[in-house]
Write a protein that holds these residues in place. Sequence first.
Motif, PDB file in Angstrom:
ATOM      1  N   ARG A 168       0.804  -1.195  -0.156  1.00  0.00           N
ATOM      2  CA  ARG A 168      -0.015  -0.195   0.127  1.00  0.00           C
ATOM      3  C   ARG A 168       0.907   1.254   0.032  1.00  0.00           C
ATOM      4  O   ARG A 168       2.035   1.148   0.339  1.00  0.00           O
ATOM      5  CB  ARG A 168      -0.947  -0.060   1.147  1.00  0.00           C
ATOM      6  CG  ARG A 168      -1.771  -1.130   1.547  1.00  0.00           C
ATOM      7  CD  ARG A 168      -2.917  -1.265   0.765  1.00  0.00           C
ATOM      8  NE  ARG A 168      -3.779  -2.118   1.160  1.00  0.00           N
ATOM      9  CZ  ARG A 168      -3.947  -3.373   0.471  1.00  0.00           C
ATOM     10  NH1 ARG A 168      -2.952  -3.604  -0.782  1.00  0.00           N
ATOM     11  NH2 ARG A 168      -4.748  -4.289   0.646  1.00  0.00           N
ATOM     12  N   ARG A 196       0.063   5.669   0.442  1.00  0.00           N
ATOM     13  CA  ARG A 196      -0.669   6.835   0.367  1.00  0.00           C
ATOM     14  C   ARG A 196      -0.250   7.886   1.437  1.00  0.00           C
ATOM     15  O   ARG A 196       0.496   7.408   2.327  1.00  0.00           O
ATOM     16  CB  ARG A 196      -2.080   6.357   0.905  1.00  0.00           C
ATOM     17  CG  ARG A 196      -2.304   5.760   2.017  1.00  0.00           C
ATOM     18  CD  ARG A 196      -3.768   5.277   2.387  1.00  0.00           C
ATOM     19  NE  ARG A 196      -3.841   4.489   3.671  1.00  0.00           N
ATOM     20  CZ  ARG A 196      -3.868   3.174   3.817  1.00  0.00           C
ATOM     21  NH1 ARG A 196      -3.930   2.354   2.647  1.00  0.00           N
ATOM     22  NH2 ARG A 196      -4.033   2.746   4.795  1.00  0.00           N
ATOM     23  N   GLY A 237       4.119   4.204   3.006  1.00  0.00           N
ATOM     24  CA  GLY A 237       3.813   3.144   2.209  1.00  0.00           C
ATOM     25  C   GLY A 237       4.251   1.820   3.164  1.00  0.00           C
ATOM     26  O   GLY A 237       5.089   1.798   3.945  1.00  0.00           O
TER      27      GLY A 237
END
Length: 193
Positions: free
Chosen positions: A62, A64, A68
């Motif tokens: 992931r 954002r 991360g």
Amino acid sequence: MRGTIFTVLAAALWLAACDMPASDLAGASTGSKPPLEKVSLAGGAVVVDGPEGYCIDPETSRSRNGQGVAVIASCYILSGGKAGYNVPPVIVTVTVGPKDPGGAVPDPAALAKAAGAPLLGAYEDDGLTLAHLGSGGDKMLSEGDQRYWRGAFLQGGHMVGLALYAPEGDAMAGRDGARMLGQVRDFIVRASP
């Protein structure tokens, strides 16, 4: 004081990301998405690229808000035997914290304290800090060794946290794990802008 606060916040972030349930880490072996060779985190500031034979799990990675998490594992295992070849079956988590140009890499004792585990050994070289920890590794990997490694280094102004989990008794739970994390750091540094 700012460095101490950052170290505590970064340690909390690493622990949260690196302490994903083992079922989440192992979920990629279903092969629903093909493994990745590389993944960009923190808006492209950190590019995670695994050593030969290791890929990035697209299911658990992931990125954002300038941060991360990526999970590196055997390409062969992640692809369900469709790609790669047999390599030691370790899981490496890579956690990228928010950009902080004044950030300082925590020492091995701080990594052990943040993990709540005994420090078995320490290694510091060329901006990479590694802590060999004596408990907790078996919570992340089915039939995993209690011993595991945590590490940290700076890349592009971001603190990068590493953790390596290996099967019980595997050489990667010992000294070989430090070499592996050194390779992971080197691949990240080479791949990142």
